[in-house]
Design a protein around this motif. Sequence first.
Motif, mmCIF file in Angstrom:
data_model
loop_
_atom_site.group_PDB
_atom_site.id
_atom_site.type_symbol
_atom_site.label_atom_id
_atom_site.label_comp_id
_atom_site.label_asym_id
_atom_site.label_seq_id
_atom_site.Cartn_x
_atom_site.Cartn_y
_atom_site.Cartn_z
ATOM 1 N N PRO A 95 -4.845 -3.224 -6.997
ATOM 2 C CA PRO A 95 -3.825 -3.569 -6.006
ATOM 3 C C PRO A 95 -2.413 -3.361 -6.561
ATOM 4 N N LYS B 142 1.802 -5.050 3.062
ATOM 5 C CA LYS B 142 0.651 -5.270 3.931
ATOM 6 C C LYS B 142 1.002 -6.316 4.978
ATOM 7 N N SER C 284 0.867 -1.178 0.000
ATOM 8 C CA SER C 284 0.000 0.000 0.000
ATOM 9 C C SER C 284 0.905 1.229 0.000
#
Length: 180
Positions: free
Chosen positions: A117, A25, A5
């Motif tokens: 993502p 993550k 992220s």
Amino acid sequence: MRELSIESIRLSLMNYQRVVILREKDSDRYLPIWIGPAEADAIAVRLQDVSVARPLTHDLLRNMIEQLGARVAYIVVNDLENDTFYARIVLDVNGRTLEVDSRPSDAIALAVRVDAPIFAEESVLDRAGVILEEGETEESAKSRTAPVEETRPVDPEELEKLGVFKEFIEGLDLDDFDKR
């Protein structure tokens, strides 16, 4: 592959370059990637939900992908060679997977626009990832990744030529750039 992220976009006060800090993550491993100012702005504009009157380049790319009936499945930082990161934009085109070579900064700017993502190959994280050590702060960990700069005395003529920019630079508010 590991999912990442965006932790933040930072401005190095050493060299005024931008760095996007990606965080793995469920881990304290970070992946700092030096990027250009235009790409940093493109990422920050989207992260801060700033509306622009006309589509920026990455908005145009998103629009074209959507108009062609494709979607961005994910992006992946897939390689690191000679201190240069490489990425792939993975598209789903009518059930077929298509991979497009990209700079990580452009891939990330696109990913934030389509909520795709962001991944990195384990080998990239092993070579360039930064893990917080016991008692270490995020800031001190990031400083371990800063490039070493050679210093030299400043030529007085060069300093005089650059003097016209001093007031402008000193008036910049860089604190806002540090925010997501």
